[in-house]
Scaffold this active site. Structure first.
Site, PDB file in Angstrom:
ATOM      1  N   SER A   1       0.629  -1.224  -0.225  1.00 25.77           N
ATOM      2  CA  SER A   1       0.156  -0.488  -0.128  1.00 25.77           C
ATOM      3  C   SER A   1       1.188   1.290  -0.185  1.00 25.77           C
ATOM      4  CB  SER A   1      -0.919  -0.078   1.215  1.00 25.77           C
ATOM      5  OG  SER A   1      -0.070   0.057   2.455  1.00 25.77           O
TER       6      SER A   1
ATOM      7  N   GLY B   1       8.402  -1.483   0.221  1.00 30.47           N
ATOM      8  CA  GLY B   1       7.558  -0.808   1.594  1.00 30.47           C
ATOM      9  C   GLY B   1       8.223  -2.196   2.273  1.00 30.47           C
TER      10      GLY B   1
ATOM     11  N   GLY C   1       2.262  -9.291   1.781  1.00 28.60           N
ATOM     12  CA  GLY C   1       2.028  -9.236   0.969  1.00 28.60           C
ATOM     13  C   GLY C   1       2.367 -10.759  -0.259  1.00 28.60           C
TER      14      GLY C   1
ATOM     15  N   GLU D   1      10.613 -10.515  -4.349  1.00 26.48           N
ATOM     16  CA  GLU D   1      11.226  -8.968  -3.937  1.00 26.48           C
ATOM     17  C   GLU D   1      12.936  -8.870  -3.376  1.00 26.48           C
ATOM     18  OE1 GLU D   1       7.251  -6.672  -1.971  1.00 26.48           O
ATOM     19  OE2 GLU D   1       8.630  -8.085  -0.478  1.00 26.48           O
TER      20      GLU D   1
ATOM     21  N   LYS E   1       6.044   1.224  11.550  1.00 23.65           N
ATOM     22  CA  LYS E   1       6.721  -0.239  11.218  1.00 23.65           C
ATOM     23  C   LYS E   1       8.021   0.490  12.554  1.00 23.65           C
ATOM     24  CE  LYS E   1       4.161  -0.953   8.184  1.00 23.65           C
ATOM     25  NZ  LYS E   1       4.246  -1.279   6.995  1.00 23.65           N
TER      26      LYS E   1
HETATM   27  C1  5RP Z   1       5.176  -7.461   0.233  1.00 28.49           C
HETATM   28  C2  5RP Z   1       5.967  -6.371   1.057  1.00 28.49           C
HETATM   29  C3  5RP Z   1       4.952  -5.311   1.123  1.00 28.49           C
HETATM   30  O1  5RP Z   1       6.523  -4.601   0.745  1.00 28.49           O
HETATM   31  C4  5RP Z   1       5.010  -5.163   2.973  1.00 28.49           C
HETATM   32  O2  5RP Z   1       4.416  -6.047   3.296  1.00 28.49           O
HETATM   33  C5  5RP Z   1       4.783  -3.243   2.847  1.00 28.49           C
HETATM   34  O3  5RP Z   1       3.080  -3.455   2.434  1.00 28.49           O
HETATM   35  P1  5RP Z   1       2.537  -1.969   3.014  1.00 28.49           P
HETATM   36  O4  5RP Z   1       3.328  -0.670   2.627  1.00 28.49           O
HETATM   37  O5  5RP Z   1       0.929  -2.128   2.761  1.00 28.49           O
HETATM   38  O6  5RP Z   1       2.430  -1.939   4.733  1.00 28.49           O
HETATM   39  O7  5RP Z   1       6.778  -7.182   1.842  1.00 28.49           O
HETATM   40  O8  5RP Z   1       5.254  -8.433   0.322  1.00 28.49           O
END
Ligand code: 5RP
Length: 230
Positions: A30, A84, A99, A105, A123
């Site tokens: 997101s 992210g 995600g 990634e 975070k």
């Molecule tokens: C997906 C990830 C995302 O980058 C991580 O979960 C952060 O997501 P968000 O910006 O929605 O908090 O690692 O695999």
């Protein structure tokens, strides 16, 4: 604090890392969604970039924002990745993979000349695993074996399930399962990353130690860049 606003601030700061002609690794989630929208705006103003996706979600974001896509298989180098994270400690070690895109990634990050992460201040943690489990992508037939080994390491593993959206486990973009491993706050994330990664059946582990060059942290008052110690 408004979490969405902090994500927008972090995403905006990451735009300064992108220059004309760059190949950009586009993360998942997101916060990156805000970055993709802003990058699309810059492209409409004349910036020339191509993006390498880290998931089907990032393919969607690229298409929605009219960003030119390059398949990972077609690139030899990536100028910058913007992604992210789920937790970030004071050494910029991270947990990623909420995600379920951790495998791609990590490949994209390892191919990138510069690695930029964007998060809201919620975070930041003293030690990884304070609030989140470690996502582990596993070959489907190995999930019970990996869960048993994670328990032997002192963790509490849980197979990630799709809930209302599908019966059974979720399936990643790569056709695998995700085991979420809960641990007590970690003193040595780097050694746990290596230990889990070495298990047969593990495709990738969502500990990203020593990967980030900079983390832009969106706060209610502005953005703080946290840079890797040299
Ligand atoms: C997906 C990830 C995302 O980058 C991580 O979960 C952060 O997501 P968000 O910006 O929605 O908090 O690692 O695999």
């Amino acid at each position: 604090m408004n979490f969405e606003e902090s994500k927008v601030r972090a995403a905006k700061a990451a735009l300064s890392e992108v220059h004309d002609g760059f190949v950009v690794g586009l993360g998942t989630g997101s916060t990156v969604k805000h970055f993709a929208r802003m990058l699309g705006d810059e492209v409409r103003r004349g910036l020339r970039v191509k993006v390498v996706p880290t998931s089907y979600h990032s393919v969607e974001m690229a298409v929605d924002n009219a960003l030119d896509l390059l398949p990972l298989e077609a690139v030899e180098a990536i100028d910058v990745v913007v992604d992210g994270a789920d937790e970030v400690d004071r050494d910029l070690n991270m947990i990623k993979g909420r995600g379920a895109a951790l495998a791609r990634e990590k490949v994209v990050a390892s191919m990138a000349r510069r690695r930029v992460y964007i998060v809201g201040e919620d975070k930041l943690v003293e030690k990884l695993c304070s609030t989140k489990p470690i996502p582990i992508e596993v070959l489907p037939f190995a999930y019970r074996y990996v869960m048993k080994k994670v328990e032997e390491m002192g963790g509490s593993p849980k197979l990630r399930r799709a809930g209302e959206l599908k019966d059974g486990p979720i399936v990643t973009d790569n056709g695998n399962f995700i085991v979420d491993a809960f641990f007590k706050p970690l003193d040595n994330p780097r050694s746990l990353e290596a230990e889990i990664k070495a298990l047969p059946g593990v495709v990738e582990v969502g500990l990203f130690c020593g990967v980030a060059d900079v983390v832009y942290v969106g706060r209610s008052s502005g953005v703080v860049p946290l840079a890797k110690h040299k």
